[in-house]
Design a protein around this motif. Structure first.
Motif, PDB file in Angstrom:
ATOM      1  N   ALA A  42       0.829  -1.206   0.000  1.00 59.81           N
ATOM      2  CA  ALA A  42       0.000   0.000   0.000  1.00 59.81           C
ATOM      3  C   ALA A  42       0.862   1.254   0.000  1.00 59.81           C
ATOM      4  CB  ALA A  42      -0.932  -0.014   1.216  1.00 59.81           C
ATOM      5  N   ARG A  43       1.924   1.260   0.811  1.00 56.73           N
ATOM      6  CA  ARG A  43       2.824   2.426   0.835  1.00 56.73           C
ATOM      7  C   ARG A  43       3.483   2.636  -0.517  1.00 56.73           C
ATOM      8  NH1 ARG A  43       4.161   0.266   5.950  1.00 56.73           N
ATOM      9  NH2 ARG A  43       6.010  -0.749   5.069  1.00 56.73           N
ATOM     10  N   ALA A  44       3.813   1.541  -1.181  1.00 53.62           N
ATOM     11  CA  ALA A  44       4.475   1.640  -2.482  1.00 53.62           C
ATOM     12  C   ALA A  44       3.492   1.886  -3.628  1.00 53.62           C
ATOM     13  CB  ALA A  44       5.250   0.352  -2.752  1.00 53.62           C
ATOM     14  N   ARG A  45       2.193   1.846  -3.309  1.00 54.77           N
ATOM     15  CA  ARG A  45       1.151   2.026  -4.327  1.00 54.77           C
ATOM     16  C   ARG A  45       1.253   0.965  -5.431  1.00 54.77           C
ATOM     17  NH1 ARG A  45       0.812   8.663  -4.969  1.00 54.77           N
ATOM     18  NH2 ARG A  45       0.385   9.091  -2.759  1.00 54.77           N
ATOM     19  N   VAL A  46       1.531  -0.244  -4.961  1.00 57.60           N
ATOM     20  CA  VAL A  46       1.549  -1.393  -5.866  1.00 57.60           C
ATOM     21  C   VAL A  46       0.314  -2.231  -5.558  1.00 57.60           C
ATOM     22  CG1 VAL A  46       2.766  -3.490  -6.549  1.00 57.60           C
ATOM     23  CG2 VAL A  46       4.063  -1.430  -5.996  1.00 57.60           C
ATOM     24  N   PRO A  47      -0.622  -2.343  -6.489  1.00 57.35           N
ATOM     25  CA  PRO A  47      -1.831  -3.126  -6.208  1.00 57.35           C
ATOM     26  C   PRO A  47      -1.540  -4.610  -6.072  1.00 57.35           C
ATOM     27  CG  PRO A  47      -1.780  -2.410  -8.503  1.00 57.35           C
ATOM     28  CD  PRO A  47      -0.632  -1.728  -7.821  1.00 57.35           C
TER      29      PRO A  47
END
Length: 478
Positions: A42-47
């Motif tokens: 989530a922090r990395a914005r990787v789904p």
């Protein structure tokens, strides 16, 4: 969360072949998505839909601890080297070595070979500078210091690989990792330059390895003021002309000694120039020319120069993710199994090996060049996990595991120690829009786990922290 559990359950059912028959019949649920991994994604914005993850018992006797989108074929990047190197260890054996035969066509008297000298490449991935020097030193050990005819390099064992465009993959033809394979691969077709400032002087000396025949190499560069920063750009290099290497700028004095390796501008002539330059530096002479050609039929070798064993080559490939060495090994599998040194033959050989040894329970990988430097190669986490479990139970397991980077110790994992203090041996993979790790994790309980984690997508590189968290989670099993 209900939807996520449903997907995890279906992924586990598809992975039943990874577990023992008795365990599969019970159909227990894998653990939920580790919260620390979920938070890192989530922090990395990787789904979540961009990643595939598997953590399973290395022995294959228990259900997976985690299975997420494991049936989806993904681009593995350099993780594909795991398949190439294990297949090679399994089929060729850890003691396999390459031979480079040398032929003398003529008589030798008073240090002169009255004829031609032939060197036939057969795929040695590690004919680096010092070993090329040793090969030529053995030629001189035959009493030859002058070749009245030609020195001929026979690169026919691998077909058409020298015509590959080094800029085709990513537009970076001078990057050493883009070097294309060939049967007589010398020093990875690269030039290592060292810049050493003279004490109290106004310039830095430039040393080149190897010396390249008929190439003008600028011996010094001026020292210039300013911070070190982007010192390569400050040198303003000009590598476009294969006949000369020059610099239009200078080395910032604040840098001190620096080194830089680049791919040679004309890779098709690199072997001729490198061997010719070494021969001349050793005091050897050639009356004719350095040229490509083939060994005359019926001529027997004067000696054969052996490579290091496969175990050493595999260690270099996996620890440092050496692309051209992996492709040399891939082509060797085709040459040995199908008697043809082509990518097509190697793909057929690897496909047959996969069906025979790993099986057809999972979708087979899509092979391209065996190094992962490809947009076409594909493999699923389930398939790779099955292969890693097979490798763990095989006689060559020690050689394969020892070849993988150790977390916080060496290779591409040297700076990625586990926060838990645990240990792992993992192959990394990275391309634009691809990131991942795969290999073995050593649990605190003493158990060993197969781990596969790969992201494909625009923000894939940002998933590294989540994968590190997954490795930490896998190691904390007590």
């Amino acid at each position: 969360m209900r939807l996520l559990r449903t997907v995890l359950a279906s992924s586990f059912a598809a992975l039943a072949a990874l577990a023992a028959p008795g365990a599969a019949a019970q159909q227990p649920q894998p653990q939920a998505f580790p919260p620390e991994v979920d938070a890192a994604l989530a922090r990395a914005r990787v789904p979540r839909e961009s990643v595939t993850m598997l953590v399973a018992d290395a022995e294959g006797t228990r259900p997976p601890r985690l299975a997420w989108r494991t049936q989806v074929p993904v681009n593995p990047a350099s993780i594909m080297k795991l398949v190439t190197t294990y297949a090679a260890l399994d089929t060729l054996g850890p003691a396999f070595s390459w031979s480079t035969p040398v032929y003398v066509d003529g008589t030798v008297s008073n240090g002169v070979l009255n004829g031609n000298l032939y060197i036939k490449g057969q795929g040695d991935p590690k004919l680096v500078l010092e070993r090329a020097w040793l090969l030529l030193r053995r030629v001189q050990g035959l009493g030859i210091t002058t070749v009245s005819g030609d020195i001929v390099l026979d690169r026919s064992a691998f077909e058409s690989t020298t015509e590959n465009d080094p800029a085709a993959f990513d537009g970076e033809p001078l990057r050493p990792y883009n070097a294309s394979p060939e049967a007589l691969l010398v020093n990875f077709k690269s030039v290592a330059m060292s810049f050493t400032p003279e004490r109290g002087g106004q310039q830095a000396r430039v040393n080149y390895e190897p010396p390249l025949a008929s190439v003008s190499m600028q011996p010094t560069v001026p020292l210039v003021p300013g911070e070190c920063g982007d010192w390569r750009a400050a040198l303003r290099p000009d590598f476009a002309d294969p006949n000369r290497i020059r610099f239009n700028g200078g080395l910032p004095a604040a840098c001190g000694e620096k080194s830089w390796s680049v791919a040679y501008a004309d890779p098709r002539t690199y072997g001729l120039r490198a061997m010719g330059g070494l021969w001349a530096e050793m005091g050897g002479r050639v009356g004719g020319q350095m040229r490509d050609g083939r060994v005359p039929p019926g001529l027997r070798p004067a000696f054969e120069f052996a490579s290091p064993p496969l175990t050493e080559v595999v260690r270099d490939i996996n620890k440092f993710s050496n692309n051209v060495m992996a492709q040399q090994l891939f082509l060797t599998l085709g040459l040995v199994q199908k008697n043809r040194g082509t990518f097509e033959a190697s793909r057929a050989a690897l496909g047959q090996w996969w069906r025979d040894r790993v099986g057809t329970g999972e979708a087979p990988p899509v092979f391209d060049n065996g190094s992962g430097l490809s947009r076409d190669e594909r493999i699923s986490a389930a398939a790779l996990g099955r292969m890693l479990q097979l490798a763990w139970r095989s006689p060559v397991m020690p050689e394969l595991v020892a070849s993988l980077p150790a977390s916080g110790v060496d290779g591409t994992l040297r700076k990625r120690a586990l926060r838990s203090g645990g240990a792992a041996h993992l192959k990394t993979g990275s391309l634009r829009d691809v990131s991942g790790v795969a290999g073995y994790v050593h649990g605190a309980s003493g158990r060993r786990y197969v781990l596969v984690a790969i992201a494909n997508g625009e923000n894939a590189g940002a998933a590294r922290a989540a994968f590190d968290a997954l490795v930490d989670w896998a190691s904390q099993d007590n």
